[in-house]
Design a protein around this motif. Sequence first.
Motif, PDB file in Angstrom:
ATOM      1  N   LYS A  43      18.111 -96.672  74.676  1.00  0.00           N
ATOM      2  CA  LYS A  43      17.637 -98.063  74.655  1.00  0.00           C
ATOM      3  C   LYS A  43      18.389 -98.876  73.590  1.00  0.00           C
ATOM      4  O   LYS A  43      18.726-100.031  73.827  1.00  0.00           O
ATOM      5  N   ASN A  44      18.632 -98.269  72.434  1.00  0.00           N
ATOM      6  CA  ASN A  44      19.377 -98.967  71.379  1.00  0.00           C
ATOM      7  C   ASN A  44      20.787 -99.329  71.820  1.00  0.00           C
ATOM      8  O   ASN A  44      21.305-100.381  71.458  1.00  0.00           O
ATOM      9  N   SER A  45      21.417 -98.456  72.604  1.00  0.00           N
ATOM     10  CA  SER A  45      22.775 -98.746  73.062  1.00  0.00           C
ATOM     11  C   SER A  45      22.798 -99.890  74.077  1.00  0.00           C
ATOM     12  O   SER A  45      23.836-100.513  74.284  1.00  0.00           O
ATOM     13  N   LEU A  46      21.651-100.165  74.694  1.00  0.00           N
ATOM     14  CA  LEU A  46      21.558-101.241  75.694  1.00  0.00           C
ATOM     15  C   LEU A  46      20.689-102.400  75.226  1.00  0.00           C
ATOM     16  O   LEU A  46      20.304-103.249  76.036  1.00  0.00           O
ATOM     17  N   LYS A  47      20.390-102.461  73.927  1.00  0.00           N
ATOM     18  CA  LYS A  47      19.405-103.427  73.437  1.00  0.00           C
ATOM     19  C   LYS A  47      19.771-104.882  73.744  1.00  0.00           C
ATOM     20  O   LYS A  47      18.885-105.705  73.916  1.00  0.00           O
ATOM     21  N   GLU A  48      21.040-105.209  73.854  1.00  0.00           N
ATOM     22  CA  GLU A  48      21.408-106.595  74.157  1.00  0.00           C
ATOM     23  C   GLU A  48      21.050-107.000  75.585  1.00  0.00           C
ATOM     24  O   GLU A  48      20.987-108.182  75.906  1.00  0.00           O
ATOM     25  N   TYR A  49      20.781-105.997  76.448  1.00  0.00           N
ATOM     26  CA  TYR A  49      20.424-106.277  77.838  1.00  0.00           C
ATOM     27  C   TYR A  49      18.927-106.119  78.104  1.00  0.00           C
ATOM     28  O   TYR A  49      18.463-106.436  79.187  1.00  0.00           O
ATOM     29  N   ILE A  50      18.201-105.599  77.145  1.00  0.00           N
ATOM     30  CA  ILE A  50      16.760-105.384  77.299  1.00  0.00           C
ATOM     31  C   ILE A  50      16.026-106.565  76.674  1.00  0.00           C
ATOM     32  O   ILE A  50      15.977-106.692  75.456  1.00  0.00           O
ATOM     33  N   LYS A  51      15.466-107.412  77.524  1.00  0.00           N
ATOM     34  CA  LYS A  51      14.852-108.656  77.047  1.00  0.00           C
ATOM     35  C   LYS A  51      13.333-108.616  76.968  1.00  0.00           C
ATOM     36  O   LYS A  51      12.734-109.445  76.312  1.00  0.00           O
ATOM     37  N   ASP A  52      12.691-107.658  77.666  1.00  0.00           N
ATOM     38  CA  ASP A  52      11.228-107.620  77.653  1.00  0.00           C
ATOM     39  C   ASP A  52      10.729-106.182  77.798  1.00  0.00           C
ATOM     40  O   ASP A  52      11.518-105.253  77.967  1.00  0.00           O
ATOM     41  N   ASP A  53       9.413-106.022  77.704  1.00  0.00           N
ATOM     42  CA  ASP A  53       8.823-104.687  77.772  1.00  0.00           C
ATOM     43  C   ASP A  53       9.015-104.027  79.135  1.00  0.00           C
ATOM     44  O   ASP A  53       9.193-102.813  79.213  1.00  0.00           O
ATOM     45  N   ALA A  54       8.961-104.808  80.197  1.00  0.00           N
ATOM     46  CA  ALA A  54       9.131-104.240  81.533  1.00  0.00           C
ATOM     47  C   ALA A  54      10.517-103.622  81.676  1.00  0.00           C
ATOM     48  O   ALA A  54      10.662-102.519  82.220  1.00  0.00           O
ATOM     49  N   THR A  55      11.533-104.314  81.193  1.00  0.00           N
ATOM     50  CA  THR A  55      12.900-103.790  81.255  1.00  0.00           C
ATOM     51  C   THR A  55      13.040-102.562  80.365  1.00  0.00           C
ATOM     52  O   THR A  55      13.664-101.570  80.747  1.00  0.00           O
ATOM     53  N   SER A  56      12.431-102.605  79.193  1.00  0.00           N
ATOM     54  CA  SER A  56      12.466-101.474  78.276  1.00  0.00           C
ATOM     55  C   SER A  56      11.825-100.245  78.919  1.00  0.00           C
ATOM     56  O   SER A  56      12.363 -99.131  78.827  1.00  0.00           O
ATOM     57  N   ASN A  57      10.700-100.442  79.580  1.00  0.00           N
ATOM     58  CA  ASN A  57      10.032 -99.327  80.259  1.00  0.00           C
ATOM     59  C   ASN A  57      10.891 -98.783  81.398  1.00  0.00           C
ATOM     60  O   ASN A  57      10.978 -97.570  81.592  1.00  0.00           O
ATOM     61  N   ALA A  58      11.532 -99.669  82.151  1.00  0.00           N
ATOM     62  CA  ALA A  58      12.390 -99.240  83.264  1.00  0.00           C
ATOM     63  C   ALA A  58      13.573 -98.435  82.749  1.00  0.00           C
ATOM     64  O   ALA A  58      13.926 -97.398  83.329  1.00  0.00           O
ATOM     65  N   VAL A  59      14.184 -98.890  81.670  1.00  0.00           N
ATOM     66  CA  VAL A  59      15.317 -98.163  81.084  1.00  0.00           C
ATOM     67  C   VAL A  59      14.858 -96.795  80.592  1.00  0.00           C
ATOM     68  O   VAL A  59      15.542 -95.785  80.786  1.00  0.00           O
ATOM     69  N   GLY A  60      13.686 -96.758  79.976  1.00  0.00           N
ATOM     70  CA  GLY A  60      13.141 -95.483  79.503  1.00  0.00           C
ATOM     71  C   GLY A  60      12.880 -94.516  80.648  1.00  0.00           C
ATOM     72  O   GLY A  60      13.202 -93.327  80.551  1.00  0.00           O
ATOM     73  N   GLU A  61      12.305 -95.005  81.732  1.00  0.00           N
ATOM     74  CA  GLU A  61      12.049 -94.152  82.895  1.00  0.00           C
ATOM     75  C   GLU A  61      13.353 -93.695  83.542  1.00  0.00           C
ATOM     76  O   GLU A  61      13.460 -92.559  84.018  1.00  0.00           O
ATOM     77  N   PHE A  62      14.333 -94.587  83.554  1.00  0.00           N
ATOM     78  CA  PHE A  62      15.642 -94.253  84.108  1.00  0.00           C
ATOM     79  C   PHE A  62      16.262 -93.088  83.340  1.00  0.00           C
ATOM     80  O   PHE A  62      16.734 -92.111  83.925  1.00  0.00           O
TER      81      PHE A  62
END
Length: 93
Positions: A43-62
């Motif tokens: 998630k830290n490596s993609l933090k510039e593309y993660i704008k909200d909690d929903a995206t953060s959760n999706a990246v985590g599940e991915f």
Amino acid sequence: MKLVMVLMLAALPLYCYAGSGCAYLEGVIKDIANPTISIEQFKNSLKEYIKDDATSNAVGEFKQCFLNQSNETLENFDAFMQVIYNSPGCVLF
């Protein structure tokens, strides 16, 4: 959530195709398949593309989908990606 994951997989090659740089795409793919990289590190490596909690959760599940795989499966995935990268007929990479 599955739709978000599919869209993420579809968007990454388009990012490369647009001329933004395949090295970045290759790095993201290596990180996603690397079992030693945690969800938070990914998630830290993609933090510039993660704008909200929903995206953060999706990246985590991915990332979790890949963490659930065996080392053999991850090695096969890496071999598959190398074939794609080195394919002379592939215009996305």
